[in-house]
Design an enzyme around this catalytic site. Sequence first.
Site, PDB file in Angstrom:
ATOM      1  N   CYS A   2       0.857  -1.177   0.000  1.00  0.00           N
ATOM      2  CA  CYS A   2       0.000   0.000   0.000  1.00  0.00           C
ATOM      3  C   CYS A   2       0.896   1.231   0.000  1.00  0.00           C
ATOM      4  O   CYS A   2       2.089   1.138   0.231  1.00  0.00           O
ATOM      5  CB  CYS A   2      -0.851   0.029   1.257  1.00  0.00           C
ATOM      6  SG  CYS A   2      -1.726  -1.516   1.528  1.00  0.00           S
ATOM      7  N   ARG A  27       1.089   2.248  -6.448  1.00  0.00           N
ATOM      8  CA  ARG A  27       1.325   1.162  -5.480  1.00  0.00           C
ATOM      9  C   ARG A  27       0.066   0.346  -5.223  1.00  0.00           C
ATOM     10  O   ARG A  27       0.115  -0.673  -4.542  1.00  0.00           O
ATOM     11  CB  ARG A  27       1.805   1.737  -4.142  1.00  0.00           C
ATOM     12  CG  ARG A  27       3.222   2.241  -4.164  1.00  0.00           C
ATOM     13  CD  ARG A  27       3.617   2.687  -2.793  1.00  0.00           C
ATOM     14  NE  ARG A  27       3.851   1.584  -1.880  1.00  0.00           N
ATOM     15  CZ  ARG A  27       5.035   1.055  -1.627  1.00  0.00           C
ATOM     16  NH1 ARG A  27       6.095   1.530  -2.223  1.00  0.00           N
ATOM     17  NH2 ARG A  27       5.151   0.066  -0.789  1.00  0.00           N
ATOM     18  N   ASN A 104       1.306  -0.398   5.925  1.00  0.00           N
ATOM     19  CA  ASN A 104       1.695  -1.151   4.732  1.00  0.00           C
ATOM     20  C   ASN A 104       2.461  -2.364   5.240  1.00  0.00           C
ATOM     21  O   ASN A 104       3.457  -2.206   5.936  1.00  0.00           O
ATOM     22  CB  ASN A 104       2.580  -0.285   3.825  1.00  0.00           C
ATOM     23  CG  ASN A 104       3.191  -1.080   2.698  1.00  0.00           C
ATOM     24  OD1 ASN A 104       2.558  -1.994   2.168  1.00  0.00           O
ATOM     25  ND2 ASN A 104       4.411  -0.752   2.330  1.00  0.00           N
ATOM     26  N   GLY A 105       1.998  -3.560   4.908  1.00  0.00           N
ATOM     27  CA  GLY A 105       2.707  -4.757   5.360  1.00  0.00           C
ATOM     28  C   GLY A 105       1.722  -5.827   5.799  1.00  0.00           C
ATOM     29  O   GLY A 105       0.522  -5.748   5.519  1.00  0.00           O
ATOM     30  N   GLU A 491      10.098 -19.774 -19.802  1.00  0.00           N
ATOM     31  CA  GLU A 491       9.889 -18.410 -19.318  1.00  0.00           C
ATOM     32  C   GLU A 491      11.012 -17.483 -19.813  1.00  0.00           C
ATOM     33  O   GLU A 491      10.751 -16.343 -20.204  1.00  0.00           O
ATOM     34  CB  GLU A 491       9.812 -18.421 -17.783  1.00  0.00           C
ATOM     35  CG  GLU A 491       9.693 -17.062 -17.124  1.00  0.00           C
ATOM     36  CD  GLU A 491       8.456 -16.272 -17.523  1.00  0.00           C
ATOM     37  OE1 GLU A 491       7.561 -16.814 -18.190  1.00  0.00           O
ATOM     38  OE2 GLU A 491       8.400 -15.077 -17.175  1.00  0.00           O
ATOM     39  N   LYS A 495      10.286 -14.170 -22.061  1.00  0.00           N
ATOM     40  CA  LYS A 495      10.720 -12.828 -21.651  1.00  0.00           C
ATOM     41  C   LYS A 495      11.555 -12.187 -22.747  1.00  0.00           C
ATOM     42  O   LYS A 495      11.400 -11.011 -23.040  1.00  0.00           O
ATOM     43  CB  LYS A 495      11.549 -12.890 -20.352  1.00  0.00           C
ATOM     44  CG  LYS A 495      10.732 -13.053 -19.094  1.00  0.00           C
ATOM     45  CD  LYS A 495      10.084 -11.762 -18.681  1.00  0.00           C
ATOM     46  CE  LYS A 495       8.767 -11.910 -17.981  1.00  0.00           C
ATOM     47  NZ  LYS A 495       7.732 -12.744 -18.420  1.00  0.00           N
ATOM     48  N   GLU A 498       9.232 -11.160 -25.734  1.00  0.00           N
ATOM     49  CA  GLU A 498       8.270 -10.074 -25.552  1.00  0.00           C
ATOM     50  C   GLU A 498       8.958  -8.732 -25.290  1.00  0.00           C
ATOM     51  O   GLU A 498       8.387  -7.692 -25.586  1.00  0.00           O
ATOM     52  CB  GLU A 498       7.265 -10.397 -24.435  1.00  0.00           C
ATOM     53  CG  GLU A 498       7.844 -10.478 -23.055  1.00  0.00           C
ATOM     54  CD  GLU A 498       6.775 -10.743 -21.985  1.00  0.00           C
ATOM     55  OE1 GLU A 498       5.662 -10.251 -22.115  1.00  0.00           O
ATOM     56  OE2 GLU A 498       7.098 -11.444 -21.001  1.00  0.00           O
ATOM     57  N   HIS A 514      15.780 -34.173 -31.351  1.00  0.00           N
ATOM     58  CA  HIS A 514      14.632 -34.635 -32.156  1.00  0.00           C
ATOM     59  C   HIS A 514      14.221 -33.611 -33.206  1.00  0.00           C
ATOM     60  O   HIS A 514      13.093 -33.649 -33.686  1.00  0.00           O
ATOM     61  CB  HIS A 514      13.463 -34.982 -31.236  1.00  0.00           C
ATOM     62  CG  HIS A 514      13.805 -36.080 -30.275  1.00  0.00           C
ATOM     63  ND1 HIS A 514      13.969 -37.390 -30.680  1.00  0.00           N
ATOM     64  CD2 HIS A 514      14.077 -36.061 -28.954  1.00  0.00           C
ATOM     65  CE1 HIS A 514      14.312 -38.129 -29.629  1.00  0.00           C
ATOM     66  NE2 HIS A 514      14.382 -37.350 -28.571  1.00  0.00           N
TER      67      HIS A 514
HETATM   68  C1  F6R Z   1       4.359 -12.295 -19.691  1.00  0.00           C
HETATM   69  C2  F6R Z   1       3.061 -11.991 -19.115  1.00  0.00           C
HETATM   70  C3  F6R Z   1       1.882 -12.744 -19.604  1.00  0.00           C
HETATM   71  C4  F6R Z   1       0.940 -13.078 -18.436  1.00  0.00           C
HETATM   72  C5  F6R Z   1      -0.349 -13.697 -18.976  1.00  0.00           C
HETATM   73  C6  F6R Z   1      -1.272 -14.169 -17.876  1.00  0.00           C
HETATM   74  O1  F6R Z   1       5.370 -11.505 -19.142  1.00  0.00           O
HETATM   75  O2  F6R Z   1       2.934 -11.125 -18.291  1.00  0.00           O
HETATM   76  O3  F6R Z   1       2.254 -13.890 -20.286  1.00  0.00           O
HETATM   77  O4  F6R Z   1       1.587 -13.949 -17.564  1.00  0.00           O
HETATM   78  O5  F6R Z   1      -1.022 -12.768 -19.789  1.00  0.00           O
HETATM   79  O6  F6R Z   1      -1.648 -13.114 -17.055  1.00  0.00           O
HETATM   80  P1  F6R Z   1      -2.301 -13.372 -15.649  1.00  0.00           P
HETATM   81  O7  F6R Z   1      -1.293 -14.012 -14.766  1.00  0.00           O
HETATM   82  O8  F6R Z   1      -2.701 -12.012 -15.168  1.00  0.00           O
HETATM   83  O9  F6R Z   1      -3.483 -14.261 -15.879  1.00  0.00           O
END
Ligand code: F6R
Length: 615
Positions: A2, A27, A104-105, A491, A495, A498, A514
């Site tokens: 928060c 935030r 906050n916490g 992943e 990353k 994108e 393969h």
């Molecule tokens: C990649 C990314 C997306 C989300 C996906 C699912 O960096 O952010 O691939 O992981 O759109 O989003 P949520 O988790 O909000 O359902």
Amino acid sequence: MCGIIGYAGNRPAVPLIVEGLRRLEYRGYDSAGVGFVQGGRLNVIKAEGRLAALEEKLAHCPNTLAVTGIGHTRWATHGAPVERNAHPHCGGRSGQEHLAIIHNGIIENYQELKADLLAAGYEFRSETDTEVLAHLIAEGRARSASFLEGFAWALRQARGAYAVAVVTEEEPSVVYAARMSAPLILGVGVGEHFVASDIPAFLPYTRDVVFLQDGEIVRLTDHSWEVLGLFDLAPREKSVQTIQWDLQAAQRGGYKHFMLKEIFEQPRVIADCLAGRVEETSHGAAGRALLPELDALPVPSRLRIIACGTSYHAGLWGRHLLEQWAGVPVTVEIASEFRYGEALFEPGEMAIAISQSGETADTLAALRLVREKGCPVIGLCNVVGSSIAREADAVIYTQAGPEISVASTKAMCSQMVLLALLALYYAQRRAVPGAEAVRADAFRVLRDLPDILEAALPAMRETAQRLARAYASAGSFFFLGRGPAYPLALEGALKLKELSYIHAEGYAAGEMKHGPIALIEPDFPTFAVALSDNLFPKAKSNIIEVQARRGPVIALINPGVELGVEEPWVVPAVKGPLAGFVALPAMQLFSYEMADALGKDVDQPRNLAKSVTVE
Ligand code: F6R
């Protein structure tokens, strides 16, 4: 997570605080409120929804002359995002509330504290852990010679993380604040002082700041500030620093992008995810994993994890732990595929919908389909009160705080912590032989991880920067991993794609031979996760196959390992599948630095939205 602000000065406090909250809205913003003392009486005004709703209410109560006050913008972790749960919360016996607090916490032992306070006759109006602190401070005041002593007494009972600020009828021109494992910064002005969770809250008024440390209390008036130790109430020497950030840099905590800030928040995220979910024991035995949200549901005979994108990768990783530790068979489904499939379930099966936003259209549709089939669904969400959280039979919140960068980073880390806890939780409910030893080991690693990562992240970033300079011109990349490292390879590739728009593919390393290995040539690099687990010899031989085709290799390895690759990237050793928590930020940083080196818009990559609410 928060946003909080406290002000003691000579200007009208309420408009200044609301303006400060606006600069903290990034935030979180499910509700907001202000508290101040006017004419000797405590006033608290709060509203559900965005800050505009609070402003609308304040417009109907003009003439707020107070020059001291506190304000809060909430991102719910306990209790629904409704007005009664918004901050400030008032402390004191019913009808005699005399103090207001913002927080906050997460207070881990709030349930025990609440039971004691209920027994002592305090009444509660919200479901929050913060209201417990409010009454605890009132109780502390009743037992002590001064407000300060009562405040400190109460905080000493609380376990967990907090940054708090308090106003009291007793000292109308004072703000008390304190921190423990949550950010809190003092702003030193001329004839006015501020305290806030983030510098942007007071940046237009002062650039002179004091960074408070854990276990410190601060007492502010318009003309003075004093920092004291929480346990001894002795004055602490603090130095004032002048920061040069502009507003946007301040909102990013001084980081160049939100993504970088969120990557560096992961040690904190792990600690927050664990807060209140690991039983404390006094006798050295491994405490239980606590997920009371699930206690009323049966233990599934089989689990179906459904998610998209990064959340799907977290699910693939979690499958290894759920099967290995809890012995529960798991299938992981891409929500957009699953929703148009046959959706066949066996009796006793359950599903988990993983979604940071809780609003992803395909995951929500899949959840509805599963529930229509009579199968219970657990939501694993970050956003409290989101559609998936509301429609699931039970929900576990990841407590990662708002994720601003479009590319998900800390959310995946938090989902992994919760999936690990879930595996330990089902193992204990199924009384899996050896579960206690696995739990003890896992808790030790999970508790150590924040410190390990905190120490490792700066060097990881330097390595990522160096590699980005060397590889940013590559046209394609492979990411390879085996076992629990395979979802991380997926992943890593996602990353890179994108953020930098470089073509990348994540593969199970054993699949290379393969077909995909045909692509390997000297300008097609491979990023391999080759940490020292039981699959390391297999991963090593896959890497040798790539090298034999003259493909350059970056490999994440543990200290002491010789792999003979172009770019060995040594990261701290963490035991078993939890090593993923170290590989993940390395890959995130690599993609971040590649994109930054190429001048891409890191926080808002082209064609993407943070929450995909359309099919
Ligand atoms: C990649 C990314 C997306 C989300 C996906 C699912 O960096 O952010 O691939 O992981 O759109 O989003 P949520 O988790 O909000 O359902």
